[in-house]
Enzyme design. Structure first.
Site, PDB file in Angstrom:
ATOM      1  N   HIS A 119      60.077 -38.748  67.624  1.00 28.61           N
ATOM      2  CA  HIS A 119      59.773 -39.853  68.541  1.00 28.61           C
ATOM      3  C   HIS A 119      58.623 -40.675  67.958  1.00 28.61           C
ATOM      4  O   HIS A 119      57.721 -40.127  67.328  1.00 28.61           O
ATOM      5  CB  HIS A 119      59.399 -39.298  69.918  1.00 28.61           C
TER       6      HIS A 119
ATOM      7  N   ASN B 107      63.345 -38.485  78.926  1.00 33.68           N
ATOM      8  CA  ASN B 107      62.193 -37.965  78.173  1.00 33.68           C
ATOM      9  C   ASN B 107      60.976 -38.084  79.081  1.00 33.68           C
ATOM     10  O   ASN B 107      60.477 -39.184  79.305  1.00 33.68           O
ATOM     11  CB  ASN B 107      62.020 -38.797  76.894  1.00 33.68           C
ATOM     12  N   TRP B 108      60.541 -36.942  79.601  1.00 31.29           N
ATOM     13  CA  TRP B 108      59.413 -36.977  80.545  1.00 31.29           C
ATOM     14  C   TRP B 108      58.067 -37.112  79.845  1.00 31.29           C
ATOM     15  O   TRP B 108      57.041 -37.284  80.499  1.00 31.29           O
ATOM     16  CB  TRP B 108      59.434 -35.712  81.427  1.00 31.29           C
ATOM     17  N   LYS B 109      58.058 -37.009  78.513  1.00 31.14           N
ATOM     18  CA  LYS B 109      56.796 -37.124  77.755  1.00 31.14           C
ATOM     19  C   LYS B 109      55.748 -36.185  78.360  1.00 31.14           C
ATOM     20  O   LYS B 109      56.088 -35.085  78.769  1.00 31.14           O
ATOM     21  CB  LYS B 109      56.328 -38.586  77.713  1.00 31.14           C
TER      22      LYS B 109
ATOM     23  N   GLY C 258      58.025 -48.358  76.804  1.00 28.18           N
ATOM     24  CA  GLY C 258      57.009 -48.387  77.851  1.00 28.18           C
ATOM     25  C   GLY C 258      56.417 -49.766  78.098  1.00 28.18           C
ATOM     26  O   GLY C 258      55.387 -49.887  78.759  1.00 28.18           O
TER      27      GLY C 258
ATOM     28  N   GLY D 225      62.486 -43.061  79.160  1.00 27.09           N
ATOM     29  CA  GLY D 225      61.184 -42.466  79.446  1.00 27.09           C
ATOM     30  C   GLY D 225      60.808 -42.649  80.902  1.00 27.09           C
ATOM     31  O   GLY D 225      61.212 -41.881  81.774  1.00 27.09           O
ATOM     32  N   GLY D 226      60.039 -43.693  81.188  1.00 25.84           N
ATOM     33  CA  GLY D 226      59.483 -43.905  82.522  1.00 25.84           C
ATOM     34  C   GLY D 226      60.498 -43.826  83.649  1.00 25.84           C
ATOM     35  O   GLY D 226      60.230 -43.222  84.703  1.00 25.84           O
TER      36      GLY D 226
HETATM   37  P1  PGA Z   1      60.524 -45.879  78.098  1.00 21.78           P
HETATM   38  O1  PGA Z   1      60.430 -44.763  76.957  1.00 21.78           O
HETATM   39  O2  PGA Z   1      61.901 -45.762  78.712  1.00 21.78           O
HETATM   40  O3  PGA Z   1      59.434 -45.512  79.077  1.00 21.78           O
HETATM   41  O4  PGA Z   1      60.310 -47.189  77.446  1.00 21.78           O
HETATM   42  C1  PGA Z   1      61.538 -44.466  76.149  1.00 21.78           C
HETATM   43  C2  PGA Z   1      61.184 -43.405  75.161  1.00 21.78           C
HETATM   44  O5  PGA Z   1      60.082 -43.443  74.596  1.00 21.78           O
HETATM   45  O6  PGA Z   1      61.985 -42.490  74.891  1.00 21.78           O
END
Ligand code: PGA
Length: 246
Positions: free
Chosen positions: A95, A11-13, A171, A225-226
């Protein structure tokens, strides 16, 4: 009984410009015959280009949200069919950042998932408790309610994936204890309308903790995410999921 598919989802957000396509290409080049499903969900502006860059590879693409309606006067929103038209096979829905930033309710998430299914997309439906809910001992109650209210009728293993993402783990670099993840995943599995729906864990997954998380029964992969932004970070997570199958 059919086993749930194993999925490594990125998930690149709100990250990524044209230059990020090279990271996706590097990921695809590192996993030409993966034993698991791999996907990247870039911002909408990159979806079409990313889908084209990954065409013919083992890496699929997904959107990060869609509207409940098929089309209409909704400035700034994106319909599920538009994501599919841009090459997406998946869409992340509900999300916690959307639930928090945009006040999305579970009922809206269910309506979005229904729209996604109508467009032929696989809905990745996210749920998870906040830290104060966990501290108050309400985790199972909260995720149970989100599960029952966020899934549309007709949700099954072909069209739906669930991602358990504790809000406080996203995050932050903090992950729940392995037994805490196991407890929630076991609880969710028992409440699924189709036991073969994949159950992903999300929240600070990285190359260092992925293998231990994937060893938990009822964890069918991760929403990352990250650590999904760079191929060098995400590729080891994919490899850890592949190894967990052996
Ligand atoms: P993160 O995010 O791996 O950066 O904690 C996960 C997500 O929100 O899908």
């Amino acid at each position: 009984m059919p086993q749930p598919r194993k999925i490594a989802a990125g998930n690149w957000k709100m990250h990524g410009l044209g230059e990020s396509l090279s990271e996706a290409r590097a990921l695809a080049a590192a996993h030409t015959a993966p034993g698991v499903d791999i996907l990247l969900c870039p911002p909408a502006t990159l979806l079409s280009r990313l889908s084209e860059a990954l065409a013919g590879s083992a890496v699929a693409t997904g959107g990060q949200d869609c509207h409940t309606a098929a089309k209409g006067a909704h400035t700034g929103d994106i319909a599920a069919a538009m994501l599919a038209d841009a090459g997406a096979r998946y869409v992340i829905l509900g999300h916690s950042e959307r639930r928090a930033d945009h006040g999305e309710t579970s009922a809206q998430v269910a309506a979005k998932a229904q729209a996604a299914h109508a467009a032929g997309l696989i809905a990745i439906i996210c749920l998870g408790e906040t830290l104060s809910e966990r501290d108050a001992g309400q985790t199972l109650e909260v995720v149970g309610a989100q599960l029952s209210q966020s899934l549309p009728g007709g949700a099954d293993a072909a069209n739906t994936v669930i991602a358990y993402e504790p809000v406080w783990a996203i995050g932050t670099g903090h992950t729940p204890g392995l037994e805490q993840i196991a407890e929630v995943h076991g609880f969710l599995r028992a409440g699924l309308p189709d036991p073969a729906i994949p159950l992903l864990y999300g929240g600070s997954v990285n190359a260092g903790n992925a293998a231990a998380i994937f060893a938990i029964s009822d964890v069918d992969g991760a929403l990352v995410g990250g650590a999904s932004l760079k191929a060098a970070d995400f590729s080891p997570v994919v490899t850890a999921l592949e190894k967990s199958l052996r």
